[in-house]
Design a protein around this motif. Structure first.
Motif, PDB file in Angstrom:
ATOM      1  N   ILE A   1       0.700  -1.287  -0.031  1.00 18.28           N
ATOM      2  CA  ILE A   1       0.046  -0.098   0.091  1.00 18.28           C
ATOM      3  C   ILE A   1       1.037   1.184  -0.011  1.00 18.28           C
ATOM      4  O   ILE A   1       0.559   2.375  -0.620  1.00 18.28           O
ATOM      5  CB  ILE A   1      -0.843   0.170   0.924  1.00 18.28           C
ATOM      6  CG1 ILE A   1      -1.974  -0.914   1.143  1.00 18.28           C
ATOM      7  CG2 ILE A   1      -1.384   1.340   1.195  1.00 18.28           C
ATOM      8  CD1 ILE A   1      -2.710  -1.139   2.281  1.00 18.28           C
ATOM      9  N   SER A   2       2.180   1.299   0.719  1.00 17.20           N
ATOM     10  CA  SER A   2       2.842   2.291   0.808  1.00 17.20           C
ATOM     11  C   SER A   2       3.557   2.802  -0.738  1.00 17.20           C
ATOM     12  O   SER A   2       4.406   3.561  -0.884  1.00 17.20           O
ATOM     13  CB  SER A   2       3.999   2.257   1.607  1.00 17.20           C
ATOM     14  OG  SER A   2       4.852   1.220   1.019  1.00 17.20           O
TER      15      SER A   2
ATOM     16  N   ASN B   1      -0.984   0.336  -5.114  1.00 15.03           N
ATOM     17  CA  ASN B   1      -2.718   1.038  -4.652  1.00 15.03           C
ATOM     18  C   ASN B   1      -3.352   0.071  -3.528  1.00 15.03           C
ATOM     19  O   ASN B   1      -2.674  -0.874  -3.489  1.00 15.03           O
ATOM     20  CB  ASN B   1      -3.342   0.166  -5.947  1.00 15.03           C
ATOM     21  CG  ASN B   1      -2.856  -1.541  -6.116  1.00 15.03           C
ATOM     22  OD1 ASN B   1      -1.180  -1.847  -6.505  1.00 15.03           O
ATOM     23  ND2 ASN B   1      -3.332  -2.244  -6.322  1.00 15.03           N
ATOM     24  N   PHE B   2      -3.862   0.556  -3.095  1.00 15.63           N
ATOM     25  CA  PHE B   2      -4.475  -0.099  -1.412  1.00 15.63           C
ATOM     26  C   PHE B   2      -5.383  -1.552  -1.942  1.00 15.63           C
ATOM     27  O   PHE B   2      -5.736  -1.704  -3.138  1.00 15.63           O
ATOM     28  CB  PHE B   2      -5.589   1.193  -2.196  1.00 15.63           C
ATOM     29  CG  PHE B   2      -6.144   0.447   0.157  1.00 15.63           C
ATOM     30  CD1 PHE B   2      -6.062   0.691   1.072  1.00 15.63           C
ATOM     31  CD2 PHE B   2      -7.831  -0.653  -0.045  1.00 15.63           C
ATOM     32  CE1 PHE B   2      -6.296  -0.093   2.266  1.00 15.63           C
ATOM     33  CE2 PHE B   2      -7.924  -1.246   1.325  1.00 15.63           C
ATOM     34  CZ  PHE B   2      -8.055  -0.409   2.113  1.00 15.63           C
TER      35      PHE B   2
ATOM     36  N   GLN C   1      -3.077   1.742  11.135  1.00 16.20           N
ATOM     37  CA  GLN C   1      -4.060   2.097  10.275  1.00 16.20           C
ATOM     38  C   GLN C   1      -2.670   3.417   9.417  1.00 16.20           C
ATOM     39  O   GLN C   1      -2.556   3.181   8.086  1.00 16.20           O
ATOM     40  CB  GLN C   1      -5.033   2.703  10.221  1.00 16.20           C
ATOM     41  CG  GLN C   1      -6.165   2.262  10.473  1.00 16.20           C
ATOM     42  CD  GLN C   1      -6.001   1.600  11.715  1.00 16.20           C
ATOM     43  OE1 GLN C   1      -5.629   2.255  12.640  1.00 16.20           O
ATOM     44  NE2 GLN C   1      -7.092   0.780  11.816  1.00 16.20           N
TER      45      GLN C   1
ATOM     46  N   PRO D   1       0.963   2.727   5.977  1.00 15.57           N
ATOM     47  CA  PRO D   1       1.785   2.825   4.912  1.00 15.57           C
ATOM     48  C   PRO D   1       2.074   4.070   4.482  1.00 15.57           C
ATOM     49  O   PRO D   1       3.194   4.330   4.074  1.00 15.57           O
ATOM     50  CB  PRO D   1       0.795   2.524   3.883  1.00 15.57           C
ATOM     51  CG  PRO D   1      -0.118   1.340   4.699  1.00 15.57           C
ATOM     52  CD  PRO D   1      -0.394   1.779   6.867  1.00 15.57           C
TER      53      PRO D   1
ATOM     54  N   GLU E   1      -8.111   5.055   6.973  1.00 14.97           N
ATOM     55  CA  GLU E   1      -7.051   3.742   6.159  1.00 14.97           C
ATOM     56  C   GLU E   1      -6.868   4.625   4.524  1.00 14.97           C
ATOM     57  O   GLU E   1      -6.250   4.763   4.278  1.00 14.97           O
ATOM     58  CB  GLU E   1      -7.973   2.646   6.225  1.00 14.97           C
ATOM     59  CG  GLU E   1      -6.748   1.781   5.898  1.00 14.97           C
ATOM     60  CD  GLU E   1      -7.387   0.519   6.050  1.00 14.97           C
ATOM     61  OE1 GLU E   1      -5.989  -1.092   6.516  1.00 14.97           O
ATOM     62  OE2 GLU E   1      -8.254  -0.002   5.783  1.00 14.97           O
ATOM     63  N   ARG E   2      -8.444   5.431   4.193  1.00 20.22           N
ATOM     64  CA  ARG E   2      -8.433   5.339   2.913  1.00 20.22           C
ATOM     65  C   ARG E   2      -7.935   6.881   2.598  1.00 20.22           C
ATOM     66  O   ARG E   2      -6.960   7.127   2.028  1.00 20.22           O
ATOM     67  CB  ARG E   2      -9.898   5.434   2.060  1.00 20.22           C
ATOM     68  CG  ARG E   2     -10.069   4.424   1.921  1.00 20.22           C
ATOM     69  CD  ARG E   2     -11.944   4.941   0.764  1.00 20.22           C
ATOM     70  NE  ARG E   2     -12.455   5.828   1.999  1.00 20.22           N
ATOM     71  CZ  ARG E   2     -13.902   4.749   2.764  1.00 20.22           C
ATOM     72  NH1 ARG E   2     -13.703   3.380   2.817  1.00 20.22           N
ATOM     73  NH2 ARG E   2     -14.155   5.562   3.287  1.00 20.22           N
TER      74      ARG E   2
ATOM     75  N   TYR F   1      -5.221   7.750   4.831  1.00 21.18           N
ATOM     76  CA  TYR F   1      -3.699   7.588   4.699  1.00 21.18           C
ATOM     77  C   TYR F   1      -3.094   7.073   4.133  1.00 21.18           C
ATOM     78  O   TYR F   1      -1.741   7.521   3.588  1.00 21.18           O
ATOM     79  CB  TYR F   1      -3.802   6.489   6.038  1.00 21.18           C
ATOM     80  CG  TYR F   1      -3.976   6.858   7.354  1.00 21.18           C
ATOM     81  CD1 TYR F   1      -2.811   8.741   7.684  1.00 21.18           C
ATOM     82  CD2 TYR F   1      -4.153   6.192   8.189  1.00 21.18           C
ATOM     83  CE1 TYR F   1      -3.148   9.174   8.938  1.00 21.18           C
ATOM     84  CE2 TYR F   1      -4.511   7.093   9.913  1.00 21.18           C
ATOM     85  CZ  TYR F   1      -3.319   8.079  10.653  1.00 21.18           C
ATOM     86  OH  TYR F   1      -3.402   9.111  11.572  1.00 21.18           O
ATOM     87  N   HIS F   2      -3.612   6.251   3.192  1.00 23.78           N
ATOM     88  CA  HIS F   2      -2.901   5.557   2.297  1.00 23.78           C
ATOM     89  C   HIS F   2      -2.750   6.967   0.594  1.00 23.78           C
ATOM     90  O   HIS F   2      -2.390   6.784  -0.013  1.00 23.78           O
ATOM     91  CB  HIS F   2      -4.060   4.458   1.328  1.00 23.78           C
ATOM     92  CG  HIS F   2      -3.839   3.631   0.049  1.00 23.78           C
ATOM     93  ND1 HIS F   2      -4.441   4.134  -1.217  1.00 23.78           N
ATOM     94  CD2 HIS F   2      -3.169   3.118  -0.496  1.00 23.78           C
ATOM     95  CE1 HIS F   2      -4.239   3.604  -2.442  1.00 23.78           C
ATOM     96  NE2 HIS F   2      -3.104   3.243  -1.754  1.00 23.78           N
TER      97      HIS F   2
ATOM     98  N   ALA G   1      -0.022   8.350   1.316  1.00 20.94           N
ATOM     99  CA  ALA G   1       1.460   7.399   1.154  1.00 20.94           C
ATOM    100  C   ALA G   1       1.184   7.495  -0.771  1.00 20.94           C
ATOM    101  O   ALA G   1       2.236   7.311  -0.916  1.00 20.94           O
ATOM    102  CB  ALA G   1       0.945   6.364   1.560  1.00 20.94           C
ATOM    103  N   ALA G   2       0.030   7.216  -1.298  1.00 19.93           N
ATOM    104  CA  ALA G   2       0.460   7.488  -3.063  1.00 19.93           C
ATOM    105  C   ALA G   2       0.555   8.700  -3.161  1.00 19.93           C
ATOM    106  O   ALA G   2       1.406   8.813  -4.471  1.00 19.93           O
ATOM    107  CB  ALA G   2      -1.183   7.141  -3.236  1.00 19.93           C
TER     108      ALA G   2
END
Length: 571
Positions: free
Chosen positions: A283-284, A287-288, A351, A354, A394-395, A397-398, A401-402
């Motif tokens: 994820i980091s 993609n999630f 959470q 990533p 979670e979304r 944070y992702h 990260a992206a």
């Protein structure tokens, strides 16, 4: 999962090894590792079935196999059990071989030997006189198993062998001794040992799950793990990565390099932590993905040699960050970084991992530590006090990260701005804190309550206190189980209010024990002499302790908390 790709049935050991079926432990599956503890457990289970009046059957658990033709099966899970059962049969065959050599009814002994060997172990090629075993082990074990154990050599090498080969030798010798002991006292030892193998084979049974490819095997692992049956999805992924290299015909030294690097990673993380780490890593950078879809996603994107080694290199790069987050004290981070990571662990919040992995790769050390502190604040507001849904968090944070992974964020302010949706505003945080209860019967919750009060105390007195110190203890002003002197509280109010933050304070451990469940007036005198500002304030501000006292005090603490757990840019 389509029925055509998945089959489940219960089979005895005899049925598994019959009908010309063969089993292969994948080349890079983990080595044989059972020890005397597991051997003895299995042996006692076997004795419990073969003795007169014993169990009619013994369940051996799940066996996960992969096959495209229902003749040759890869052993995805269960190789330790299958290998040990084969060793037991071979140890029994050694007894019959001894009878032949010693001339003790040699014809009968040889007939029994031949029958058992062909049924359970394999057959002798009439041209090459080389044994063709029904079970083949991995690359580190198969040569020893085939050349020494299956061949029933009189002398087994003890030097120049690896650790797992030593395990195989010790297992064979252990069962050899125990079967020889089992045969003593029988009028016909040859018949006794043959009956032992036959009865064992009929009464040991497995739940056999057969799949057609790695993806279906992974789905089986996820299902069984959800039911509490621990299987090694880590091994399954490893086998897939090596199968990618095999398809491209890579040289042995490259496979060896990949194997060595993989084992170092697993050695640091542990096989059970690896799937969680891998998802965070993925994820980091990409993609999630949810845990249940991880293997499918990796299989869809890792298709060639370059993909395999790129994945491995990225994994190696992120291991230190993951370990620092999960085991802070052992990391090389600064004292402040370790403290923040320890708080995330205490909060049981994962959470942000990533995001933190991505940030560790791109941000400066100063910005990373500031982000780590911000994540702690968000986790405290959002998770610990607000107890809000983690899906949106979670979304978010992702997404950040992206952006870091894509090079869109290079500095802390932009990352923090992206986290605004999961930073509860001061007003909502203050309201949630004013009503918060922390049930301290659970050790983790007790640690959190101590942490909260120590931070509040530091804000008031300016004196830092280690919440983990054994010198301080958590005091419930109105006891959780009052004996007398607390008539201002109904039983229902005790139950609902005693774990409120406003009903808690700090005391030295010894003084807390001495007070016990004393009435408030007695406690108030002790509070007045306390070294802690918050505790003295209770005595100064409240001449009696009632339900409304808790609400008043907790509202005041909530204002202080809002200034402590705060991100200036987002407030």
């Amino acid at each position: 999962m389509p029925a055509a790709n998945f089959n489940t049935q219960n089979d005895t050991y005899r049925k598994l090894m019959g009908n010309g079926l063969t089993y292969k432990v994948p080349r890079f599956q983990r080595d044989y590792s059972w020890t005397e503890t597991e051997w003895d457990d299995l042996w006692q289970d076997i004795l419990g079935t073969v003795r007169e009046g014993g169990e009619p059957a013994h369940y051996m658990g799940y066996l996960v196999l992969q096959s495209s033709d229902d003749k040759v099966f890869d052993v995805i899970d269960g190789q330790q059990r299958l290998t040990t059962l084969a060793i037991i049969v071979l140890a029994a065959l050694r007894q019959l071989k001894r009878q032949v050599a010693e001339g003790k009814e040699p014809e009968k002994a040889q007939q029994r030997f031949d029958g058992l060997f062909q049924t359970y172990i394999g057959y002798l090629d009439p041209v090459t006189l080389v044994s063709r075993p029904k079970l083949s082990l991995n690359r580190n074990n198969d040569s020893y198993y085939r050349n020494y154990l299956v061949s029933l050599r009189d002398s087994l090498p003890q030097r120049g062998i690896n650790a797992s080969e030593r395990c195989l030798r010790k297992a064979f010798e252990w069962f050899d001794r125990n079967i020889r002991e089992y045969m003593r006292g029988h009028a016909d030892p040859g018949m006794a040992v043959a009956q032992l193998v036959d009865t064992m084979s009929d009464r040991l049974f497995f739940t056999v799950i057969t799949v057609t490819d790695e993806l279906n095997a992974y789905k089986v692992f996820e299902t069984l793990n959800a039911r509490g049956v621990r299987l090694s999805a880590t091994d399954l992924l490893k086998n897939y990565l090596f199968s990618v290299l095999h398809r491209e015909g890579q040289h042995e030294h490259e496979l060896e390099s990949l194997d060595d690097r993989w084992e170092k990673i697993i050695g640091r993380l542990g096989p059970e932590s690896f799937p969680d780490f891998l998802r965070m890593h993925w994820i980091s950078r990409r993609n999630f993905v949810r845990q249940a879809d991880l293997f499918k996603t990796i299989r869809g994107e890792i298709k060639g040699r370059g993909d395999v080694f790129a994945l491995l290199t990225g994994v190696e790069e992120d291991v230190d960050t993951y370990l620092a987050l999960t085991s802070p004290d052992a990391s090389g981070w600064s004292a402040q970084g370790k403290k923040y990571a320890a708080l995330l662990r205490m909060f049981n919040v994962r959470q942000p991992f990533p995001l933190l992995m991505a940030a560790q790769r791109r941000l400066s050390e100063t910005d990373f530590e500031s982000l780590l502190r911000a994540v702690v604040v968000i986790s405290f507001r959002y998770n610990v006090i607000g107890n809000l849904q983690t899906s949106e968090q979670e979304r978010t944070y992702h997404a950040e990260a992206a952006r870091i992974a894509k090079g869109e964020h290079f500095a802390l302010p932009a990352v923090l701005e992206g986290l605004r949706p999961v930073y509860p505003k001061d007003e909502s945080f203050r309201a949630a804190f004013s009503e918060k209860s922390i049930g301290t019967k659970q050790a983790r919750n007790s640690q959190i309550a101590r942490y909260v009060l120590c931070e509040l105390e530091q804000q008031h007195s300016g004196r830092a206190i280690d919440s983990r110190s054994e010198a301080i203890s958590l005091e419930h002003i109105c006891p959780t189980s009052p004996q007398s002197g607390w008539s201002a509280f109904t039983d229902e109010e005790v139950e609902t209010l005693s774990d409120r933050i406003g009903n808690m304070t700090l005391l030295p451990t010894g003084r807390n024990k001495a007070l016990g469940d004393a009435e408030y007036e007695t406690k108030r005198k002790a509070y007045a002499d306390s070294e802690y500002d918050l505790t003295r304030a209770v005595a100064e501000q409240f001449s009696e302790w009632k339900p409304e006292s808790i609400a008043i005090r907790q509202a005041a603490l909530a204002k202080t908390a809002t200034s402590i757990w705060r991100i200036a840019q987002l407030s």
